[in-house]
Design a protein around this motif. Structure first.
Motif, PDB file in Angstrom:
ATOM      1  N   THR A 298      13.610  26.769 -12.647  1.00 22.74           N
ATOM      2  CA  THR A 298      13.432  25.439 -12.670  1.00 22.74           C
ATOM      3  C   THR A 298      12.104  25.098 -11.607  1.00 22.74           C
ATOM      4  O   THR A 298      11.178  24.480 -12.230  1.00 22.74           O
ATOM      5  CB  THR A 298      14.363  24.284 -12.413  1.00 22.74           C
ATOM      6  OG1 THR A 298      15.596  24.377 -13.289  1.00 22.74           O
ATOM      7  CG2 THR A 298      14.375  23.006 -12.528  1.00 22.74           C
ATOM      8  N   ALA A 299      12.267  25.610 -10.626  1.00 26.86           N
ATOM      9  CA  ALA A 299      11.225  25.280  -9.484  1.00 26.86           C
ATOM     10  C   ALA A 299       9.893  26.072 -10.181  1.00 26.86           C
ATOM     11  O   ALA A 299       8.867  25.302  -9.978  1.00 26.86           O
ATOM     12  CB  ALA A 299      11.813  25.946  -8.349  1.00 26.86           C
ATOM     13  N   PHE A 300      10.012  26.964 -10.602  1.00 31.90           N
ATOM     14  CA  PHE A 300       8.713  27.763 -11.321  1.00 31.90           C
ATOM     15  C   PHE A 300       8.000  26.635 -12.293  1.00 31.90           C
ATOM     16  O   PHE A 300       6.716  26.521 -12.066  1.00 31.90           O
ATOM     17  CB  PHE A 300       8.949  29.079 -11.794  1.00 31.90           C
ATOM     18  CG  PHE A 300       8.089  29.588 -12.574  1.00 31.90           C
ATOM     19  CD1 PHE A 300       6.748  30.433 -11.687  1.00 31.90           C
ATOM     20  CD2 PHE A 300       7.321  29.802 -13.770  1.00 31.90           C
ATOM     21  CE1 PHE A 300       5.725  30.912 -12.180  1.00 31.90           C
ATOM     22  CE2 PHE A 300       6.383  30.366 -14.344  1.00 31.90           C
ATOM     23  CZ  PHE A 300       5.654  30.906 -13.740  1.00 31.90           C
TER      24      PHE A 300
ATOM     25  N   LEU B  89      16.400  18.623  -8.109  1.00 29.51           N
ATOM     26  CA  LEU B  89      17.025  18.082  -6.854  1.00 29.51           C
ATOM     27  C   LEU B  89      18.328  18.212  -7.044  1.00 29.51           C
ATOM     28  O   LEU B  89      19.139  18.617  -6.048  1.00 29.51           O
ATOM     29  CB  LEU B  89      16.470  16.803  -6.702  1.00 29.51           C
ATOM     30  CG  LEU B  89      15.347  16.449  -5.616  1.00 29.51           C
ATOM     31  CD1 LEU B  89      14.091  17.243  -6.246  1.00 29.51           C
ATOM     32  CD2 LEU B  89      15.280  15.020  -5.318  1.00 29.51           C
ATOM     33  N   TRP B  90      18.943  18.453  -8.354  1.00 35.80           N
ATOM     34  CA  TRP B  90      20.415  18.208  -8.607  1.00 35.80           C
ATOM     35  C   TRP B  90      20.876  19.443  -8.240  1.00 35.80           C
ATOM     36  O   TRP B  90      21.854  19.879  -7.564  1.00 35.80           O
ATOM     37  CB  TRP B  90      20.671  18.177  -9.926  1.00 35.80           C
ATOM     38  CG  TRP B  90      22.045  18.067 -10.171  1.00 35.80           C
ATOM     39  CD1 TRP B  90      23.047  17.053  -9.931  1.00 35.80           C
ATOM     40  CD2 TRP B  90      22.730  19.032 -10.700  1.00 35.80           C
ATOM     41  NE1 TRP B  90      24.106  17.320 -10.280  1.00 35.80           N
ATOM     42  CE2 TRP B  90      24.232  18.857 -10.844  1.00 35.80           C
ATOM     43  CE3 TRP B  90      22.415  20.284 -11.246  1.00 35.80           C
ATOM     44  CZ2 TRP B  90      25.189  19.693 -11.288  1.00 35.80           C
ATOM     45  CZ3 TRP B  90      23.362  21.443 -11.718  1.00 35.80           C
ATOM     46  CH2 TRP B  90      24.807  20.690 -11.742  1.00 35.80           C
ATOM     47  N   LEU B  91      20.046  20.560  -8.680  1.00 40.43           N
ATOM     48  CA  LEU B  91      20.410  22.235  -8.461  1.00 40.43           C
ATOM     49  C   LEU B  91      20.388  22.530  -6.855  1.00 40.43           C
ATOM     50  O   LEU B  91      21.331  22.867  -6.297  1.00 40.43           O
ATOM     51  CB  LEU B  91      19.571  23.097  -9.172  1.00 40.43           C
ATOM     52  CG  LEU B  91      19.625  23.036 -10.520  1.00 40.43           C
ATOM     53  CD1 LEU B  91      18.604  23.919 -11.269  1.00 40.43           C
ATOM     54  CD2 LEU B  91      21.054  23.737 -11.158  1.00 40.43           C
TER      55      LEU B  91
ATOM     56  N   VAL C 173      23.833  29.420 -10.028  1.00 42.89           N
ATOM     57  CA  VAL C 173      23.163  27.936  -9.908  1.00 42.89           C
ATOM     58  C   VAL C 173      21.831  28.280  -9.333  1.00 42.89           C
ATOM     59  O   VAL C 173      20.844  27.728  -9.580  1.00 42.89           O
ATOM     60  CB  VAL C 173      23.893  27.173  -9.047  1.00 42.89           C
ATOM     61  CG1 VAL C 173      23.407  25.620  -9.077  1.00 42.89           C
ATOM     62  CG2 VAL C 173      25.258  26.780  -9.862  1.00 42.89           C
ATOM     63  N   CYS C 174      21.820  29.285  -8.401  1.00 41.24           N
ATOM     64  CA  CYS C 174      20.586  29.724  -7.664  1.00 41.24           C
ATOM     65  C   CYS C 174      19.652  30.124  -8.511  1.00 41.24           C
ATOM     66  O   CYS C 174      18.385  29.967  -8.470  1.00 41.24           O
ATOM     67  CB  CYS C 174      20.889  30.746  -6.692  1.00 41.24           C
ATOM     68  SG  CYS C 174      21.144  29.826  -5.124  1.00 41.24           S
ATOM     69  N   PHE C 175      19.902  31.132  -9.578  1.00 38.82           N
ATOM     70  CA  PHE C 175      19.029  31.468 -10.752  1.00 38.82           C
ATOM     71  C   PHE C 175      18.424  30.730 -11.528  1.00 38.82           C
ATOM     72  O   PHE C 175      17.008  30.747 -11.542  1.00 38.82           O
ATOM     73  CB  PHE C 175      19.881  32.554 -11.232  1.00 38.82           C
ATOM     74  CG  PHE C 175      20.050  33.935 -10.660  1.00 38.82           C
ATOM     75  CD1 PHE C 175      19.153  34.550 -10.230  1.00 38.82           C
ATOM     76  CD2 PHE C 175      21.213  34.262 -10.411  1.00 38.82           C
ATOM     77  CE1 PHE C 175      19.363  36.056  -9.615  1.00 38.82           C
ATOM     78  CE2 PHE C 175      21.621  35.416  -9.674  1.00 38.82           C
ATOM     79  CZ  PHE C 175      20.760  36.553  -9.324  1.00 38.82           C
TER      80      PHE C 175
ATOM     81  N   SER D 182       9.749  26.938  -4.601  1.00 42.75           N
ATOM     82  CA  SER D 182      10.428  28.214  -5.117  1.00 42.75           C
ATOM     83  C   SER D 182      10.886  28.772  -3.732  1.00 42.75           C
ATOM     84  O   SER D 182      11.926  29.604  -3.978  1.00 42.75           O
ATOM     85  CB  SER D 182       9.408  28.891  -5.939  1.00 42.75           C
ATOM     86  OG  SER D 182       9.181  28.415  -7.114  1.00 42.75           O
ATOM     87  N   ALA D 183      10.514  28.562  -2.964  1.00 41.81           N
ATOM     88  CA  ALA D 183      10.888  29.398  -1.426  1.00 41.81           C
ATOM     89  C   ALA D 183      12.163  29.035  -1.067  1.00 41.81           C
ATOM     90  O   ALA D 183      13.094  29.998  -0.931  1.00 41.81           O
ATOM     91  CB  ALA D 183      10.225  28.817  -0.398  1.00 41.81           C
ATOM     92  N   SER D 184      13.065  27.685  -1.241  1.00 48.18           N
ATOM     93  CA  SER D 184      14.284  27.519  -1.012  1.00 48.18           C
ATOM     94  C   SER D 184      15.318  28.150  -1.921  1.00 48.18           C
ATOM     95  O   SER D 184      16.439  28.758  -1.251  1.00 48.18           O
ATOM     96  CB  SER D 184      14.432  26.128  -0.872  1.00 48.18           C
ATOM     97  OG  SER D 184      13.994  25.364   0.322  1.00 48.18           O
ATOM     98  N   PRO D 185      15.338  28.087  -3.197  1.00 52.71           N
ATOM     99  CA  PRO D 185      16.082  29.175  -3.818  1.00 52.71           C
ATOM    100  C   PRO D 185      16.107  30.272  -3.541  1.00 52.71           C
ATOM    101  O   PRO D 185      17.325  30.742  -3.704  1.00 52.71           O
ATOM    102  CB  PRO D 185      15.523  28.602  -5.422  1.00 52.71           C
ATOM    103  CG  PRO D 185      14.539  27.369  -5.380  1.00 52.71           C
ATOM    104  CD  PRO D 185      14.115  27.444  -3.679  1.00 52.71           C
ATOM    105  N   PHE D 186      15.219  30.833  -3.143  1.00 54.08           N
ATOM    106  CA  PHE D 186      15.244  32.412  -2.928  1.00 54.08           C
ATOM    107  C   PHE D 186      15.924  32.666  -1.543  1.00 54.08           C
ATOM    108  O   PHE D 186      16.611  33.516  -1.580  1.00 54.08           O
ATOM    109  CB  PHE D 186      13.740  32.876  -2.773  1.00 54.08           C
ATOM    110  CG  PHE D 186      13.043  33.420  -4.204  1.00 54.08           C
ATOM    111  CD1 PHE D 186      13.628  34.555  -4.771  1.00 54.08           C
ATOM    112  CD2 PHE D 186      12.096  32.710  -4.957  1.00 54.08           C
ATOM    113  CE1 PHE D 186      13.124  34.782  -6.182  1.00 54.08           C
ATOM    114  CE2 PHE D 186      11.569  33.022  -6.037  1.00 54.08           C
ATOM    115  CZ  PHE D 186      12.178  34.059  -6.799  1.00 54.08           C
ATOM    116  N   VAL D 187      15.359  31.753  -0.732  1.00 55.08           N
ATOM    117  CA  VAL D 187      16.385  31.911   0.786  1.00 55.08           C
ATOM    118  C   VAL D 187      17.862  31.708   0.571  1.00 55.08           C
ATOM    119  O   VAL D 187      18.706  32.321   0.917  1.00 55.08           O
ATOM    120  CB  VAL D 187      15.863  31.109   1.693  1.00 55.08           C
ATOM    121  CG1 VAL D 187      16.640  30.905   2.885  1.00 55.08           C
ATOM    122  CG2 VAL D 187      14.277  31.416   1.910  1.00 55.08           C
ATOM    123  N   ALA D 188      18.116  30.502  -0.522  1.00 52.48           N
ATOM    124  CA  ALA D 188      19.419  30.221  -0.590  1.00 52.48           C
ATOM    125  C   ALA D 188      20.298  31.422  -1.264  1.00 52.48           C
ATOM    126  O   ALA D 188      21.527  31.660  -1.002  1.00 52.48           O
ATOM    127  CB  ALA D 188      19.643  29.221  -1.506  1.00 52.48           C
TER     128      ALA D 188
END
Length: 505
Positions: free
Chosen positions: A485-487, A316-318, A478-480, A381-387
């Motif tokens: 982390t999501a995985f 959540l922080w990331l 940060v996105c990477f 994991s979807a949101s990090p990839f879109v971001a």
């Protein structure tokens, strides 16, 4: 009774639901409708007030919201810890408190001096479509008439206080409501029903955004309407309870009405969760002793004692860092594009309403299927990839069109897939962790991410000489980390969910 039957049939046609789950489902969805309606009604007013203080002050406002939430989150934890106060009543108190606070905000806003406006309302509306020709967007590119030094101390205090308070309302009211819902629903029912619950929130966003866009001329009077909506949320939250008047049934379209479910309010603590015939797990005791003063820190204690909750906090922080970083970029680009304060409020509202349509369609058609078939790991994991793609796009094409497209992709992915998956993360923890640790994670950790993004953006603004169009590239690492982390977090949740099912069978 006939009307209730028709409503139940409509709901069962949209989502796979047990008959005894429908009351809690409808109250959950309607509660979020009113909360998000209230939030998006006042959101353009909040953002415009912040812009009027100067774009360079935005990072400081985010840091200020951190200190406010450090006080508010433990207090909300204490409310849920009171032994003589049911969780349902505690949630009503929280919503009603914010309703009354919006009335106070209205009185203070009306008492403060108004900012300088264009010579006529027509000019204000016309100027809303004027686009700047300078493609270089910087933090100093806003209207030079706005700024901290151009207003009195009372004007500044009201706008700053309102910005911080609306941010707190958004976090505490939503987090507390989700805590109640995931206590009523388990992992299996949540995967089926969270999309419908989220659809209520999206309808609220759509209604609030359209209403705010159509009534932008009302200004602070929108606060009174938002206060009324929060009172409706308080009334709806009374129905988010465990209904044990019916046993669990086979999943099938509804063909008959529910029995009366009045007695569920009297036996919440001992009743089974929605979607489960089992009683609550022994690991989730409800304290019946008088809470001590240190009870307000229970949330932080539970987080630090659980590696799983620490991983949730990191996730959540990331996400908060990336989301806030995108917000700074969005506000800078819009501020340099729209010269009228009414025009900016209208554009903010129009973007929000446009996005809400796509979110609603996705929540009603895709959320349940994605969570059930693809699982939590794919969802979060979807949101990090879109971001990742959005940050690159903004750096290459820093225009308001890019902002609109990126905002649409970001919010659709977040609220259709990632946010429901994020709430499923808490279905495998104890009741104390749901009410105490979750609120701290959603509120304090979120604000820590906002503060970190504010500091990073401030440093980059200075380093880039005020030209912030390429600042988003510096958030890519940060996105990477967010993706990795999501995985791992998603895999861990799936393991805990299997253990939970095995122990209850």
């Amino acid at each position: 009774m006939a009307g209730r039957f028709r409503l139940d049939v409509v709901v069962s046609a949209i989502v796979t639901v047990h008959p005894h789950e429908i009351p809690a489902l409808l109250h959950s969805s309607s509660c979020f409708f009113f909360i998000l309606s209230a939030y998006f009604v006042v959101l353009p007013l909040r953002d415009e007030g912040a812009i009027s203080l100067g774009l360079s002050k935005l990072p400081g406002l985010f840091v200020g919201s951190l200190f406010l939430t450090l006080i508010a989150a433990p207090l909300s934890t204490l409310i849920f810890s009171l032994p003589n106060l049911s969780k349902s009543k505690a949630l009503v108190i929280i919503h009603r408190f914010f309703s009354l606070s919006l009335v106070l905000c209205f009185l203070l806003w009306r008492a403060s001096p108004t900012e300088s406006m264009p010579s006529s309302s027509k000019d204000a509306v016309d100027s809303a479509s004027g686009l700047t020709k300078d493609p270089k967007l910087g933090i100093n590119g806003a209207n030079p008439a706005t700024g901290w030094d151009n207003h009195g101390w009372f004007y500044i205090s009201v706008r700053v206080g309102f910005f911080l308070w609306v941010a707190l309302l958004n976090l505490v009211a939503i987090s507390s409501t989700w805590a109640r819902i995931i206590d009523v629903m388990d992992n299996e029912s949540g995967a089926r029903l969270f999309g419908f619950v989220g659809a209520g929130a999206t309808l609220g966003q759509l209604f609030g955004s359209v209403f705010a866009a159509a009534t932008a001329w009302m200004g602070p009077y929108l606060l009174l309407f938002a206060a009324l909506l929060m009172e409706f949320a308080a009334q709806s939250s009374k129905g988010i309870t465990n209904d044990f008047s019916q046993s669990s049934e086979e999943l099938s379209p509804l063909r008959r009405t529910d029995n009366d479910h009045q007695s569920e309010r009297k036996q919440e603590a001992s009743s089974p969760k929605v979607g489960s015939p089992k009683a609550a797990s022994p690991k989730s005791p409800i304290s019946t002793t008088r809470p001590q003063l240190w009870a307000i820190l229970d949330g932080m204690r539970l987080i630090l004692a659980s590696p799983y909750l620490l991983l949730v906090s990191l996730f959540l922080w990331l996400g908060a860092v990336i989301s806030s970083f995108f917000y700074f970029q969005k506000v800078n680009i819009i501020a340099t594009t729209i010269t009228s304060s009414i025009g900016r409020r209208r554009l903010f509202a129009q973007i929000n309403s446009f996005v809400a349509v796509f979110i609603l369609i996705g929540q009603l058609t895709l959320t349940g299927r994605i969570l059930t078939i693809a699982g939590v790991t794919v969802a979060i994991s979807a949101s990090p990839f879109v971001a990742l793609g959005n940050l690159v796009a903004i750096a290459i094409w820093p225009t308001w069109v890019t902002i609109a497209v990126s905002e649409t992709l970001r919010k659709v992915t977040t609220y259709v897939v990632t946010r429901p998956g994020r709430e499923l993360l808490f279905t495998v923890v104890s009741q104390d962790e749901k009410y105490k640790a979750k609120v701290c994670i959603d509120v304090i950790v979120q604000r820590l991410g906002d503060a970190a993004a504010a500091g990073l953006f401030e440093v980059l603004t200075i380093a880039l000489g005020g030209q912030t169009s390429t600042a988003s590239l510096y958030a890519l690492p940060v996105c990477f980390i967010w993706i990795v982390t999501a995985f791992f977090l998603g895999r861990r949740q799936e393991q805990l969910a299997k253990l939970q099912v095995g122990s209850s069978s």
